[in-house]
Structures are given as C-alpha cells and as structure tokens.
Scaffold this motif. Structure first.
Motif, mmCIF file in Angstrom:
data_model
loop_
_atom_site.group_PDB
_atom_site.id
_atom_site.type_symbol
_atom_site.label_atom_id
_atom_site.label_comp_id
_atom_site.label_asym_id
_atom_site.label_seq_id
_atom_site.Cartn_x
_atom_site.Cartn_y
_atom_site.Cartn_z
ATOM 1 N N ILE A 105 -34.799 -77.855 49.972
ATOM 2 C CA ILE A 105 -34.235 -76.492 49.930
ATOM 3 C C ILE A 105 -35.207 -75.570 50.660
ATOM 4 C CG2 ILE A 105 -35.238 -76.102 47.623
ATOM 5 C CD1 ILE A 105 -32.962 -74.077 47.098
ATOM 6 N N THR A 107 -35.383 -71.482 52.917
ATOM 7 C CA THR A 107 -34.780 -70.365 53.642
ATOM 8 C C THR A 107 -35.714 -69.996 54.793
ATOM 9 O OG1 THR A 107 -35.808 -68.838 52.052
ATOM 10 C CG2 THR A 107 -33.496 -69.358 51.703
ATOM 11 N N GLY A 115 -32.490 -63.260 47.953
ATOM 12 C CA GLY A 115 -31.626 -64.004 47.032
ATOM 13 C C GLY A 115 -30.966 -65.224 47.660
ATOM 14 N N GLY A 117 -32.350 -68.141 48.719
ATOM 15 C CA GLY A 117 -32.805 -69.410 48.126
ATOM 16 C C GLY A 117 -32.099 -69.645 46.795
ATOM 17 N N GLU A 118 -31.969 -68.567 46.030
ATOM 18 C CA GLU A 118 -31.280 -68.668 44.740
ATOM 19 C C GLU A 118 -29.820 -69.057 44.938
ATOM 20 O OE1 GLU A 118 -31.800 -65.273 42.175
ATOM 21 O OE2 GLU A 118 -30.266 -66.019 40.792
ATOM 22 N N ASN A 144 -46.887 -74.465 44.718
ATOM 23 C CA ASN A 144 -45.734 -73.684 45.196
ATOM 24 C C ASN A 144 -45.143 -72.839 44.059
ATOM 25 O OD1 ASN A 144 -43.492 -72.674 46.469
ATOM 26 N ND2 ASN A 144 -42.852 -74.624 47.375
ATOM 27 N N LYS A 153 -36.172 -70.023 36.634
ATOM 28 C CA LYS A 153 -35.064 -69.088 36.389
ATOM 29 C C LYS A 153 -33.771 -69.833 36.073
ATOM 30 C CE LYS A 153 -32.836 -65.081 38.569
ATOM 31 N NZ LYS A 153 -32.840 -64.156 39.721
HETATM 32 C C1 LIG Z 1 -38.541 -71.388 47.709
HETATM 33 C C2 LIG Z 1 -37.616 -70.602 48.624
HETATM 34 C C3 LIG Z 1 -36.399 -71.479 48.965
HETATM 35 C C4 LIG Z 1 -37.125 -69.324 47.874
HETATM 36 O O1 LIG Z 1 -36.184 -68.686 48.705
HETATM 37 P P1 LIG Z 1 -36.030 -67.081 48.787
HETATM 38 O O2 LIG Z 1 -34.770 -66.849 49.554
HETATM 39 O O3 LIG Z 1 -37.257 -66.448 49.316
HETATM 40 O O4 LIG Z 1 -35.929 -66.679 47.258
HETATM 41 P P2 LIG Z 1 -34.932 -65.636 46.571
HETATM 42 O O5 LIG Z 1 -35.010 -64.324 47.257
HETATM 43 O O6 LIG Z 1 -33.604 -66.262 46.419
HETATM 44 O O7 LIG Z 1 -35.613 -65.480 45.125
HETATM 45 C C5 LIG Z 1 -35.166 -66.268 44.019
HETATM 46 C C6 LIG Z 1 -36.278 -66.380 42.996
HETATM 47 O O8 LIG Z 1 -37.425 -67.061 43.563
HETATM 48 C C7 LIG Z 1 -38.616 -66.505 43.005
HETATM 49 N N1 LIG Z 1 -39.346 -65.801 44.060
HETATM 50 C C8 LIG Z 1 -38.891 -65.466 45.296
HETATM 51 N N2 LIG Z 1 -39.879 -64.862 46.010
HETATM 52 C C9 LIG Z 1 -40.957 -64.820 45.203
HETATM 53 C C10 LIG Z 1 -42.284 -64.323 45.377
HETATM 54 N N3 LIG Z 1 -42.685 -63.764 46.524
HETATM 55 N N4 LIG Z 1 -43.172 -64.467 44.353
HETATM 56 C C11 LIG Z 1 -42.784 -65.054 43.200
HETATM 57 N N5 LIG Z 1 -41.537 -65.538 42.958
HETATM 58 C C12 LIG Z 1 -40.627 -65.411 43.957
HETATM 59 C C13 LIG Z 1 -38.170 -65.523 41.938
HETATM 60 O O9 LIG Z 1 -37.994 -66.231 40.721
HETATM 61 C C14 LIG Z 1 -36.807 -65.079 42.480
HETATM 62 O O10 LIG Z 1 -35.949 -64.582 41.472
HETATM 63 P P3 LIG Z 1 -35.934 -62.976 41.154
HETATM 64 O O11 LIG Z 1 -35.434 -62.343 42.412
HETATM 65 O O12 LIG Z 1 -34.996 -62.849 40.015
HETATM 66 O O13 LIG Z 1 -37.368 -62.602 40.856
HETATM 67 C C15 LIG Z 1 -38.356 -70.116 49.914
HETATM 68 O O14 LIG Z 1 -39.516 -69.447 49.529
HETATM 69 C C16 LIG Z 1 -38.727 -71.236 50.875
HETATM 70 O O15 LIG Z 1 -37.924 -71.653 51.709
HETATM 71 N N6 LIG Z 1 -39.974 -71.753 50.792
HETATM 72 C C17 LIG Z 1 -40.458 -72.780 51.721
HETATM 73 C C18 LIG Z 1 -39.800 -74.112 51.447
HETATM 74 C C19 LIG Z 1 -40.053 -74.538 50.020
HETATM 75 O O16 LIG Z 1 -41.151 -74.364 49.493
HETATM 76 N N7 LIG Z 1 -39.020 -75.125 49.409
HETATM 77 C C20 LIG Z 1 -39.114 -75.635 48.056
HETATM 78 C C21 LIG Z 1 -39.509 -77.085 48.111
HETATM 79 S S1 LIG Z 1 -39.647 -77.771 46.465
#
Ligand SMILES: CC(C)(COP(=O)(O)OP(=O)(O)OC[C@H]1O[C@@H](n2cnc3c(N)ncnc32)[C@H](O)[C@@H]1OP(=O)(O)O)[C@@H](O)C(=O)NCCC(=O)NCCS
Length: 213
Positions: A105, A107, A115, A117-118, A144, A153
């Motif tokens: 997963i 973004t 939102g 990734g969520e 991570n 969440k």
């Molecule tokens: C993990 C990932 C998919 C999250 O995607 P995103 O689009 O940035 O996240 P969202 O905006 O949907 O946020 C969803 C939740 O993630 C967490 N989150 C997002 N950004 C955060 C930050 N900077 N610090 C802490 N928590 C965070 C929160 O729980 C958030 O929920 P909330 O908005 O109610 O607080 C993204 O950071 C990513 O692609 N990371 C690199 C690849 C990776 O690590 N994938 C996971 C492999 S296991």
C-alpha cells in the motif's frame, strides 16, 4: 476533480512503478505487477485515480486564442483530454483461505495527508470482508510510525515481530492483524461512511468482482 477507487490494469503499471520506486527498497518489478494483475488467482490489486475533466473548462471560452488552442487539443490530444487521470496511490490484497494479506500500500509523496492511504486501506478492508476472510494481516517496518497509526485506526494490533524481515537493511517487521468480525465490520462501516463524507469518491473496487485478465 474526481476520485475513483478501481482494480489496477496493465496500463497502470508504469505510474504505479514510479510511485513504488519512491516508496520501497527494493520496489516490485513491472513483471510482478503484471503477474498480480493478470495471472495470480489470489490477488486483488487496486489503484486510486484522480481525474481532471479538462474539456468542459476549455469549452467555456467563446472565442479567441484559447478556443483555437482547445480545438487543436481536441484534435491532437483527444486521449489526454478524455482520460486525464493520475494514479495517486495503490494497494494489493491476497486472499488465501481465511486470511487476507495486504501485500502493499502506498500513496504518492506529493499526495500524502489527504486521506488517500486510508481510502485504499478501507477499500481493501471491505474487499476482505466481501471475500469472507476471517482476518487481515500485514507486515510493517518497526520504524514506520505513519503506517502503523493508519493500521491502528482500522483496528490492527501487533501480533508478533519478524526479525530481519526486510532484506535491504535487515530491519524488523511487526506482524499486524485485524479480526474480521461483527465489531470490525461495524467499525469499518463507520470509518468508511466518514471517509465518504470527507472525500467524495467512486468505489469501483470493494464491491466489484475482479475483472478477468
Ligand atoms: C502509509 C501511507 C500509505 C499513508 O498514506 P497517506 O495518504 O499519507 O495517509 P492518510 O492521509 O490517508 O492518513 C491516514 C492515517 O494515517 C496516519 N498518518 C498519516 N500521516 C501521518 C503523519 N504524518 N504522522 C502520523 N500519522 C499519520 C494517521 O493515522 C491518519 O489518520 P488521521 O487522518 O485520522 O490522523 C503513506 O504514508 C505511504 O505511502 N508511505 C510510504 C509507503 C509505506 O510505508 N507503505 C506502508 C507499508 S507497510
């Protein structure tokens, strides 16, 4: 702009790999994606596409150079105008017996914190429920914290720790799991409903059968 959650297609591989290379070491190969999309029987690959409908905005101009540009664009670049979509994130789910496994997963770094990734996680969670899995499992780097927050969440908790799981640097992984029972279904319905209000999107993935490759 409109957002669409849908099954990944072969023509998504290039933008997906571009994001993958920004996010993971090592990234998956193009062939791996092609296999997951077309051949694997257990795999459900998803993308989140952002579409900008460019043509109507150009039509708003009655006369002048912009109209001429718009006419040229329609003739010369009809595909770009019709499908000006950008893949902003993607994910993968494997369904093996009672287990649904989130294989990946991510973004795009320029689209984080909105939102998306969520949205991808919620879509895969719904897909796992629809496929009647008993639980969802994934691995995440112990460092991570962002991804772990997202999983917490949605009711994931740490089940174990896999030593030296990531070969590139020997970092450990947490094995995280969520049971797919009545309570998690109720929680997911609430979170998915809130997401729909916050980010209007079309879901052509979670309730849709996997297209044949
Ligand atoms: C993990 C990932 C998919 C999250 O995607 P995103 O689009 O940035 O996240 P969202 O905006 O949907 O946020 C969803 C939740 O993630 C967490 N989150 C997002 N950004 C955060 C930050 N900077 N610090 C802490 N928590 C965070 C929160 O729980 C958030 O929920 P909330 O908005 O109610 O607080 C993204 O950071 C990513 O692609 N990371 C690199 C690849 C990776 O690590 N994938 C996971 C492999 S296991």
């Amino acid at each position: 702009m409109s957002l669409i959650l849908r099954y990944m297609r072969l023509d998504d591989i290039r933008p997906v790999c571009a994001i993958d290379e920004l996010c993971f070491r090592p990234p998956w190969s193009k062939d791996s994606y092609a296999f997951e999309i077309n051949e694997s029987r257990i795999s459900h690959m998803v993308v989140l596409e952002s579409r900008h409908e460019a043509a109507p905005a150009l039509e708003a101009y009655e006369d002048g150079w912009l109209q001429r540009v718009s006419g040229w664009l329609r003739q010369e670049a009809p595909v770009a105008l019709a499908t000006a979509g950008t893949v902003v994130g993607y994910g993968g789910l494997w369904k093996i017996d009672g287990e649904a496994h989130i294989s990946t997963i991510a973004t795009h770094p320029a689209h984080r914190g909105y939102g998306y990734g969520e949205l991808l996680l919620a879509g895969m969670f719904r897909k796992a429920l629809r496929l009647r899995a008993d639980y969802l499992v994934l691995e995440v780097r112990v460092s991570n914290a962002v991804a772990q927050n997202l999983y917490a969440k949605y009711g994931f908790s740490r089940y174990g720790r896999k030593r030296n799981y990531y070969r590139a640097d020997n970092e450990d992984a947490y094995d995280m799991r969520a049971r797919l029972d009545k309570q998690s279904r109720w929680q997911l319905d609430r979170l998915y409903g809130e997401l729909r209000v916050r980010i209007p999107f079309r879901d052509d993935f979670s309730g849709v059968k996997r297209p044949r490759g």
